[in-house]
Write an enzyme that holds these catalytic residues in place. Sequence first.
Site, PDB file in Angstrom:
ATOM      1  N   ASP A   3     -23.700  74.660  37.791  1.00  0.00           N
ATOM      2  CA  ASP A   3     -24.896  73.843  37.949  1.00  0.00           C
ATOM      3  C   ASP A   3     -25.736  74.507  39.038  1.00  0.00           C
ATOM      4  O   ASP A   3     -25.397  74.464  40.215  1.00  0.00           O
ATOM      5  CB  ASP A   3     -24.501  72.417  38.350  1.00  0.00           C
ATOM      6  N   ARG A  38     -35.045  66.764  15.710  1.00  0.00           N
ATOM      7  CA  ARG A  38     -33.754  66.626  16.374  1.00  0.00           C
ATOM      8  C   ARG A  38     -33.026  67.965  16.414  1.00  0.00           C
ATOM      9  O   ARG A  38     -32.190  68.213  17.279  1.00  0.00           O
ATOM     10  CB  ARG A  38     -32.903  65.562  15.677  1.00  0.00           C
ATOM     11  N   LYS A  53     -35.945  68.881  38.123  1.00  0.00           N
ATOM     12  CA  LYS A  53     -36.105  69.186  39.535  1.00  0.00           C
ATOM     13  C   LYS A  53     -37.099  70.329  39.735  1.00  0.00           C
ATOM     14  O   LYS A  53     -38.266  70.194  39.436  1.00  0.00           O
ATOM     15  CB  LYS A  53     -34.731  69.478  40.145  1.00  0.00           C
ATOM     16  N   TYR A  97     -22.435  66.389  41.780  1.00  0.00           N
ATOM     17  CA  TYR A  97     -23.372  65.296  41.525  1.00  0.00           C
ATOM     18  C   TYR A  97     -22.645  64.061  40.978  1.00  0.00           C
ATOM     19  O   TYR A  97     -21.759  64.177  40.127  1.00  0.00           O
ATOM     20  CB  TYR A  97     -24.439  65.769  40.539  1.00  0.00           C
TER      21      TYR A  97
END
Length: 395
Positions: free
Chosen positions: A177, A52, A202, A105
Site C-alpha cells: 500500500d 462494469r 488521496k 490502515y
Amino acid sequence: MSEAPILQPSTLAIHGNRVREKQSNSILFPIHQTATYVHETVGVTKGYGYSRGGNPTVNALEQAIAALEGTATALCFRSGMGAISTLCLALLKAGDHVILSEVVYGGTIRLFRQVLENFAIEYSFVDTADLDAVRQAIRPNSKLLFVETPANPTMKLADVAALAEIAHAKGLLLAVDNTFLTPLLQDVLKLGADISMLSTTKYIDGHNATIGGSLATHDETLTERLRLVRKTLGTIQAPFDAWLTLQGLKTLPARLELHCRHAAAVAAWLEADSRVHCVNYPGLDSFAQKAIAERQQSGFGGMLSFELDASVEESLRFIDALKLCTCAESLGSVETLVTNPATASHCDLSSEERAKLGVSDRLIRLSVGLEAPQDLIADFEQAFAAVFGADGGAR
C-alpha cells in the site's frame, strides 16, 4: 527505431500514456457516462460492452496511472478498499494465510477481521520492520505479504527490497500500500514488490473530490485475474470520478514537492517546541528509520503524526481549536487535514491494541497541505493559546 524519451515526472503526469478523444479533439478526455455500448454487429464491439467490465474514461485514468507505475496498464476501483478487497478475493482461498503489517490502515484490519475471516482466510499481523519476525511468520499456507509503508498513522517504515527477497524466496507475493508516497516518491515495483496499491482518493486526486483505488503489477496474468474479479464484483471506478482524478493527477508532482517541503518545515517546528512530546516524520534526524527512508524514497512525504505534552482531553481540545487545519478523515489533499486516529481510522481497535502499535489516544495525525507553513504554525499557536491559556502553555 529510436527509443521513446524518458520523461520527467512533471511531464509524465501530464502526457504519459495519454489518449485523445478523436471526434472533437477535446484536450480533456471526455466522461463516458454510460452503462452499455452499441455492438457494431452481433458479437463485435469497439472493446467495450458494459461499464462494469470496462469504460473508456476509466481506461484513460488507468493508462495515466500505469505511466507513473511503469507498468503496461493499471486497474482502477471504486475505492482503495475496493482495490484491496478485489486483490484478496482474486488471490486467496479458504485456508490461505496472509501476513500483514501490524500498523496498517484500520479499514484493512476490518476487512480481514470482519469479512475474510468468515471465509476461513488466515492472517497474522506482524512488525514488518522486523525482518526476522516476517520470516518466522511465514507458514506453508502463506500466499501474500501485504505491507503498508509508511504506516498509518505512526509513519513506521518497512524495507520493501528486503521484504521482496524474503517473500519471493518462500513463494509469496508482496503487495505494498503506497498511498502515502505514490510511485513518484517510492517506486515499490522497482524495489521488488509484485503489486502496488494506491488509494487514489488521496494524493493522486489531491482535491477531496473522489473516492478511488488502483492496483498495478508487471504480471499480465495477475492483471487479467484482477480484471475478471473486478468485473464479477462490480468494483470498477465510476466514470465521473475517473475523469476528476485524471485532472488531479496532472498536478501530482508539483503538489508532492510542496507537500514534502511544507511537512518538513512543520515537523521541524513541532519537534523544537517544548509543548510537543514527540514527532513521527521520516525526514527528521530523530526518526529511527530515516536511513531506510533515504534509501527507498525520493522524498519524505506530506504525512506526519505527533503527541503533545498534554492529556488526551487537552490533545482533543487542541484539534478542535484549530481553525486553518481541518479535522477530517482523509489525507493527501491541498487542504491540511488533522485527525485523532484513536477516534477515527483505528477506532475499532481496543485501547490495548492501539497502545501496542504506538497509536496512543492522544496521537494526532497531520496531512500537511499546500498552505504556507508559517500560516499553519500560526494556527497551532492560536490553538495552544485556546487550550492552555494566553501564553499557549509555553515552557
